[in-house]
Design a protein around this motif. Structure first.
Motif, PDB file in Angstrom:
ATOM      1  N   GLU A 106      -1.113  41.535  10.939  1.00  0.00           N
ATOM      2  CA  GLU A 106      -0.754  39.936  10.167  1.00  0.00           C
ATOM      3  C   GLU A 106      -2.179  41.319   8.434  1.00  0.00           C
ATOM      4  OE1 GLU A 106      -2.266  36.220  10.239  1.00  0.00           O
ATOM      5  OE2 GLU A 106      -1.365  36.068  11.088  1.00  0.00           O
ATOM      6  N   PRO A 107      -2.250  41.605   7.823  1.00  0.00           N
ATOM      7  CA  PRO A 107      -3.011  42.233   6.499  1.00  0.00           C
ATOM      8  C   PRO A 107      -4.651  41.451   7.168  1.00  0.00           C
ATOM      9  CG  PRO A 107      -2.520  40.453   5.217  1.00  0.00           C
ATOM     10  CD  PRO A 107      -1.482  39.667   6.806  1.00  0.00           C
ATOM     11  N   PRO A 108      -5.880  43.134   6.439  1.00  0.00           N
ATOM     12  CA  PRO A 108      -7.185  41.952   7.601  1.00  0.00           C
ATOM     13  C   PRO A 108      -8.012  41.075   6.763  1.00  0.00           C
ATOM     14  CG  PRO A 108      -6.566  44.388   6.534  1.00  0.00           C
ATOM     15  CD  PRO A 108      -5.433  44.241   6.506  1.00  0.00           C
ATOM     16  N   PRO A 109      -8.678  40.328   6.926  1.00  0.00           N
ATOM     17  CA  PRO A 109      -9.250  39.592   5.878  1.00  0.00           C
ATOM     18  C   PRO A 109      -9.301  40.147   4.472  1.00  0.00           C
ATOM     19  CG  PRO A 109     -10.482  39.895   8.065  1.00  0.00           C
ATOM     20  CD  PRO A 109      -9.703  40.764   8.264  1.00  0.00           C
ATOM     21  N   PRO A 110     -10.142  39.471   3.884  1.00  0.00           N
ATOM     22  CA  PRO A 110     -10.369  39.794   2.550  1.00  0.00           C
ATOM     23  C   PRO A 110     -11.846  40.257   2.730  1.00  0.00           C
ATOM     24  CG  PRO A 110      -9.949  36.980   2.380  1.00  0.00           C
ATOM     25  CD  PRO A 110      -9.718  38.414   3.450  1.00  0.00           C
ATOM     26  N   GLU A 111     -11.690  41.983   1.941  1.00  0.00           N
ATOM     27  CA  GLU A 111     -13.030  41.913   2.124  1.00  0.00           C
ATOM     28  C   GLU A 111     -14.534  40.775   1.351  1.00  0.00           C
ATOM     29  OE1 GLU A 111     -14.818  44.719   3.216  1.00  0.00           O
ATOM     30  OE2 GLU A 111     -12.873  44.789   4.693  1.00  0.00           O
ATOM     31  N   PRO A 112     -15.816  40.671   2.209  1.00  0.00           N
ATOM     32  CA  PRO A 112     -17.012  40.061   1.040  1.00  0.00           C
ATOM     33  C   PRO A 112     -17.069  39.975   0.203  1.00  0.00           C
ATOM     34  CG  PRO A 112     -17.294  40.749   3.177  1.00  0.00           C
ATOM     35  CD  PRO A 112     -16.508  41.663   2.822  1.00  0.00           C
ATOM     36  N   THR A 113     -17.141  39.744  -0.797  1.00  0.00           N
ATOM     37  CA  THR A 113     -18.119  39.309  -2.488  1.00  0.00           C
ATOM     38  C   THR A 113     -19.193  39.843  -2.458  1.00  0.00           C
ATOM     39  OG1 THR A 113     -17.873  37.609  -2.989  1.00  0.00           O
ATOM     40  CG2 THR A 113     -16.183  38.322  -3.164  1.00  0.00           C
ATOM     41  N   ASP A 114     -19.593  40.464  -3.926  1.00  0.00           N
ATOM     42  CA  ASP A 114     -20.890  40.476  -3.574  1.00  0.00           C
ATOM     43  C   ASP A 114     -21.850  39.889  -3.251  1.00  0.00           C
ATOM     44  OD1 ASP A 114     -19.857  43.244  -4.055  1.00  0.00           O
ATOM     45  OD2 ASP A 114     -20.156  43.798  -6.195  1.00  0.00           O
ATOM     46  N   VAL A 115     -21.525  38.406  -3.737  1.00  0.00           N
ATOM     47  CA  VAL A 115     -22.362  37.498  -4.572  1.00  0.00           C
ATOM     48  C   VAL A 115     -22.111  36.359  -2.558  1.00  0.00           C
ATOM     49  CG1 VAL A 115     -22.382  34.822  -4.492  1.00  0.00           C
ATOM     50  CG2 VAL A 115     -21.740  36.568  -6.025  1.00  0.00           C
ATOM     51  N   GLU A 116     -21.417  36.663  -1.769  1.00  0.00           N
ATOM     52  CA  GLU A 116     -21.559  36.448  -0.540  1.00  0.00           C
ATOM     53  C   GLU A 116     -22.042  37.644   0.268  1.00  0.00           C
ATOM     54  OE1 GLU A 116     -16.614  34.893  -0.232  1.00  0.00           O
ATOM     55  OE2 GLU A 116     -17.309  36.865   1.003  1.00  0.00           O
ATOM     56  N   LEU A 117     -22.533  39.044   0.208  1.00  0.00           N
ATOM     57  CA  LEU A 117     -22.946  39.467   0.883  1.00  0.00           C
ATOM     58  C   LEU A 117     -24.457  39.523   0.487  1.00  0.00           C
ATOM     59  CD1 LEU A 117     -21.365  42.781   0.035  1.00  0.00           C
ATOM     60  CD2 LEU A 117     -21.465  41.965   2.332  1.00  0.00           C
ATOM     61  N   LEU A 118     -24.503  39.378  -0.525  1.00  0.00           N
ATOM     62  CA  LEU A 118     -26.245  38.724  -0.892  1.00  0.00           C
ATOM     63  C   LEU A 118     -27.078  38.020  -0.713  1.00  0.00           C
ATOM     64  CD1 LEU A 118     -25.775  40.032  -4.860  1.00  0.00           C
ATOM     65  CD2 LEU A 118     -26.928  41.208  -2.990  1.00  0.00           C
ATOM     66  N   THR A 119     -26.096  36.276  -0.003  1.00  0.00           N
ATOM     67  CA  THR A 119     -26.340  35.780   0.221  1.00  0.00           C
ATOM     68  C   THR A 119     -26.682  35.498   1.360  1.00  0.00           C
ATOM     69  OG1 THR A 119     -24.962  34.097  -1.070  1.00  0.00           O
ATOM     70  CG2 THR A 119     -25.905  33.085   0.738  1.00  0.00           C
ATOM     71  N   GLU A 120     -25.449  36.517   1.946  1.00  0.00           N
ATOM     72  CA  GLU A 120     -25.592  37.029   3.699  1.00  0.00           C
ATOM     73  C   GLU A 120     -26.679  37.266   3.517  1.00  0.00           C
ATOM     74  OE1 GLU A 120     -23.400  39.336   7.480  1.00  0.00           O
ATOM     75  OE2 GLU A 120     -22.107  38.615   5.427  1.00  0.00           O
ATOM     76  N   ILE A 121     -27.677  38.455   3.244  1.00  0.00           N
ATOM     77  CA  ILE A 121     -28.734  39.004   2.856  1.00  0.00           C
ATOM     78  C   ILE A 121     -30.248  38.433   3.201  1.00  0.00           C
ATOM     79  CG2 ILE A 121     -29.822  41.085   2.090  1.00  0.00           C
ATOM     80  CD1 ILE A 121     -27.233  42.550   1.362  1.00  0.00           C
ATOM     81  N   ARG A 122     -29.783  37.472   1.930  1.00  0.00           N
ATOM     82  CA  ARG A 122     -31.396  37.128   1.876  1.00  0.00           C
ATOM     83  C   ARG A 122     -31.668  36.000   2.636  1.00  0.00           C
ATOM     84  NH1 ARG A 122     -29.545  31.761  -1.967  1.00  0.00           N
ATOM     85  NH2 ARG A 122     -28.388  31.435   0.366  1.00  0.00           N
ATOM     86  N   ASP A 123     -30.550  35.167   3.889  1.00  0.00           N
ATOM     87  CA  ASP A 123     -30.286  34.468   4.835  1.00  0.00           C
ATOM     88  C   ASP A 123     -30.899  35.164   5.611  1.00  0.00           C
ATOM     89  OD1 ASP A 123     -29.215  32.212   2.823  1.00  0.00           O
ATOM     90  OD2 ASP A 123     -27.102  32.166   4.173  1.00  0.00           O
TER      91      ASP A 123
END
Length: 135
Positions: A106-123
């Motif tokens: 199956e195709p790999p999951p989509p790469e996280p968006t910039d907003v998702e990455l920034l939210t993860e870094i903030r957390d």
């Protein structure tokens, strides 16, 4: 009873089927337009200068006795066009997806968006700050 009907209607495949019917109907109108405006005049031109093109009137005084080979040929061309579009636009992609699933590719999951990455870094930064402040 109504709850079951609502679940049936809200399934994705029923909605997809409804969309496919609508698109198929619109595509049929496009194919018919191409056939009536482009293909029929070409077919009729092979019938000579007669008004009915590739048709033969069996009884001259009866308009219902016309064998219209051009209309049959046009219907056959319409069928082939629609069948080709369905095969190449629907069947081939679905087969490829099913083959990938069977092989486990199956195709790999989509790469996280910039907003998702920034939210993860903030957390993560918040977690580190709360750990540093606790005694």
């Amino acid at each position: 009873m109504l709850k079951g009907f609502k679940e049936f209607i809200m399934r994705g495949n029923v909605i997809d089927l409804a969309v496919a019917v609508i698109i198929g109907n619109a595509f049929t109108a496009v194919v018919n337009s191409v056939a009536n405006s482009l293909i029929n005049p070409l077919i009729a031109s092979f019938g000579g200068n007669r008004e009915i093109g590739l048709a033969v009137k069996l009884i001259e005084s009866n308009d219902k006795s016309v064998l219209d080979f051009g209309a049959v040929l046009t219907a056959l061309i319409n069928f082939l066009i629609i069948a080709a579009v369905v095969y190449f636009m629907i069947m081939m992609p679905v087969r490829k997806v099913l083959e990938r699933r069977r092989r486990g590719e199956e195709p790999p999951p989509p790469e996280p968006t910039d907003v998702e990455l920034l939210t993860e870094i903030r957390d993560l930064l918040r977690q580190q700050q709360t750990r540093g402040q606790a005694p």
